[in-house]
Design a protein around this motif. Structure first.
Motif, PDB file in Angstrom:
ATOM      1  N   ARG A  43       0.833  -1.216   0.000  1.00 50.50           N
ATOM      2  CA  ARG A  43       0.000   0.000   0.000  1.00 50.50           C
ATOM      3  C   ARG A  43       0.859   1.254   0.000  1.00 50.50           C
ATOM      4  O   ARG A  43       0.504   2.254  -0.607  1.00 50.50           O
ATOM      5  CB  ARG A  43      -0.951   0.001   1.193  1.00 50.50           C
ATOM      6  CG  ARG A  43      -2.058  -1.001   1.015  1.00 50.50           C
ATOM      7  CD  ARG A  43      -3.055  -0.923   2.126  1.00 50.50           C
ATOM      8  NE  ARG A  43      -4.138  -1.853   1.819  1.00 50.50           N
ATOM      9  CZ  ARG A  43      -5.193  -1.996   2.545  1.00 50.50           C
ATOM     10  NH1 ARG A  43      -5.345  -1.279   3.636  1.00 50.50           N
ATOM     11  NH2 ARG A  43      -6.130  -2.855   2.214  1.00 50.50           N
ATOM     12  N   GLU A  44       1.975   1.204   0.698  1.00 50.69           N
ATOM     13  CA  GLU A  44       2.889   2.342   0.688  1.00 50.69           C
ATOM     14  C   GLU A  44       3.476   2.520  -0.710  1.00 50.69           C
ATOM     15  O   GLU A  44       3.575   3.640  -1.221  1.00 50.69           O
ATOM     16  CB  GLU A  44       4.001   2.149   1.716  1.00 50.69           C
ATOM     17  CG  GLU A  44       3.511   2.179   3.150  1.00 50.69           C
ATOM     18  CD  GLU A  44       4.570   1.758   4.139  1.00 50.69           C
ATOM     19  OE1 GLU A  44       4.576   2.325   5.247  1.00 50.69           O
ATOM     20  OE2 GLU A  44       5.389   0.863   3.823  1.00 50.69           O
ATOM     21  N   TYR A  45       3.863   1.403  -1.325  1.00 49.35           N
ATOM     22  CA  TYR A  45       4.386   1.466  -2.690  1.00 49.35           C
ATOM     23  C   TYR A  45       3.333   2.018  -3.640  1.00 49.35           C
ATOM     24  O   TYR A  45       3.649   2.817  -4.531  1.00 49.35           O
ATOM     25  CB  TYR A  45       4.850   0.086  -3.171  1.00 49.35           C
ATOM     26  CG  TYR A  45       5.267   0.132  -4.619  1.00 49.35           C
ATOM     27  CD1 TYR A  45       6.506   0.662  -4.968  1.00 49.35           C
ATOM     28  CD2 TYR A  45       4.413  -0.295  -5.634  1.00 49.35           C
ATOM     29  CE1 TYR A  45       6.886   0.751  -6.299  1.00 49.35           C
ATOM     30  CE2 TYR A  45       4.786  -0.209  -6.954  1.00 49.35           C
ATOM     31  CZ  TYR A  45       6.024   0.313  -7.287  1.00 49.35           C
ATOM     32  OH  TYR A  45       6.391   0.421  -8.599  1.00 49.35           O
ATOM     33  N   SER A  74      -7.284   6.481   6.757  1.00 49.10           N
ATOM     34  CA  SER A  74      -6.156   5.546   6.659  1.00 49.10           C
ATOM     35  C   SER A  74      -5.081   6.077   5.728  1.00 49.10           C
ATOM     36  O   SER A  74      -3.888   5.954   6.002  1.00 49.10           O
ATOM     37  CB  SER A  74      -6.625   4.182   6.160  1.00 49.10           C
ATOM     38  OG  SER A  74      -7.481   3.570   7.101  1.00 49.10           O
ATOM     39  N   LEU A  75      -5.509   6.681   4.624  1.00 42.13           N
ATOM     40  CA  LEU A  75      -4.550   7.256   3.690  1.00 42.13           C
ATOM     41  C   LEU A  75      -3.788   8.404   4.341  1.00 42.13           C
ATOM     42  O   LEU A  75      -2.572   8.517   4.182  1.00 42.13           O
ATOM     43  CB  LEU A  75      -5.249   7.737   2.419  1.00 42.13           C
ATOM     44  CG  LEU A  75      -4.347   8.402   1.382  1.00 42.13           C
ATOM     45  CD1 LEU A  75      -3.259   7.447   0.911  1.00 42.13           C
ATOM     46  CD2 LEU A  75      -5.177   8.903   0.209  1.00 42.13           C
ATOM     47  N   SER A  76      -4.480   9.240   5.085  1.00 42.98           N
ATOM     48  CA  SER A  76      -3.816  10.358   5.770  1.00 42.98           C
ATOM     49  C   SER A  76      -2.749   9.853   6.731  1.00 42.98           C
ATOM     50  O   SER A  76      -1.634  10.398   6.776  1.00 42.98           O
ATOM     51  CB  SER A  76      -4.842  11.204   6.523  1.00 42.98           C
ATOM     52  OG  SER A  76      -5.703  11.851   5.626  1.00 42.98           O
ATOM     53  N   ARG A  77      -3.040   8.802   7.475  1.00 47.02           N
ATOM     54  CA  ARG A  77      -2.053   8.237   8.406  1.00 47.02           C
ATOM     55  C   ARG A  77      -0.877   7.620   7.644  1.00 47.02           C
ATOM     56  O   ARG A  77       0.277   7.770   8.041  1.00 47.02           O
ATOM     57  CB  ARG A  77      -2.714   7.206   9.322  1.00 47.02           C
ATOM     58  CG  ARG A  77      -3.623   7.837  10.370  1.00 47.02           C
ATOM     59  CD  ARG A  77      -4.084   6.843  11.417  1.00 47.02           C
ATOM     60  NE  ARG A  77      -4.809   5.714  10.877  1.00 47.02           N
ATOM     61  CZ  ARG A  77      -6.118   5.677  10.647  1.00 47.02           C
ATOM     62  NH1 ARG A  77      -6.860   6.730  10.923  1.00 47.02           N
ATOM     63  NH2 ARG A  77      -6.696   4.591  10.161  1.00 47.02           N
ATOM     64  N   LEU A  78      -1.168   6.930   6.542  1.00 46.32           N
ATOM     65  CA  LEU A  78      -0.109   6.333   5.738  1.00 46.32           C
ATOM     66  C   LEU A  78       0.800   7.423   5.174  1.00 46.32           C
ATOM     67  O   LEU A  78       2.029   7.310   5.216  1.00 46.32           O
ATOM     68  CB  LEU A  78      -0.719   5.498   4.604  1.00 46.32           C
ATOM     69  CG  LEU A  78       0.254   4.664   3.801  1.00 46.32           C
ATOM     70  CD1 LEU A  78      -0.407   3.363   3.371  1.00 46.32           C
ATOM     71  CD2 LEU A  78       0.732   5.404   2.583  1.00 46.32           C
TER      72      LEU A  78
END
Length: 154
Positions: A43-45, A74-78
């Motif tokens: 997901r980070e990639y 979740s995206l904001s935290r990632l």
């Protein structure tokens, strides 16, 4: 679709969806086991790859959210984790002051390229033994058509 689908059409739709879903799960599990994803989660990639594909170099957080399978929170935290690691940077959108713009740092760009090279090799290892070149092209046409249909009817 203007007329009511038949029971048989509904069964075929459900069966083809199940097949697509199971294939996607199997492929993603195999890809996640690749050595390239020991350093960075898939997901980070995905976030780094999406940012690397942005022509201007900057992408709004809400636009990034349209491309990844994560909730906004979740995206904001990632993104915060990637920023802490020095892989992305953020700034306030100059035209509205509320929007958040993101881009890769040089370190993030280098990591995305390095992991990407291994990632495409793993994809080839998964796809090439299972499908012919013509089948892969047909799969791309069908999945693009499905995605366009979903977007058009959303």
């Amino acid at each position: 679709m203007s007329e009511k689908p038949s029971t048989n059409d509904i069964r075929v739709a459900a069966s083809s969806w199940e097949s697509l879903f199971r294939a996607q799960v199997a492929v993603m599990r195999r890809i996640q086991r690749g050595k390239e994803f020991h350093e960075l989660a898939l997901r980070e990639y995905d976030v780094l790859f999406t940012l690397s594909s942005c022509p201007s170099g900057w992408l709004r957080l809400n636009e990034l959210n349209d491309h990844v399978l994560l909730s906004q929170s979740s995206l904001s935290r990632l993104v915060e984790r990637l920023e802490t690691r020095g892989l992305v940077e953020r700034t306030t959108a100059p035209e509205d002051g509320r929007g958040v713009l993101l881009r890769l740092t040089p370190e993030g760009s280098e990591l995305q390229k390095r992991i990407g090279r291994g990632h495409v090799q793993t994809i080839a290892e998964v796809m090439l033994p299972a499908l012919t070149r013509e089948e892969m092209k047909q799969l791309e046409v069908l999945t693009d058509k499905l995605r366009a249909g979903v977007v058009a009817n959303s």
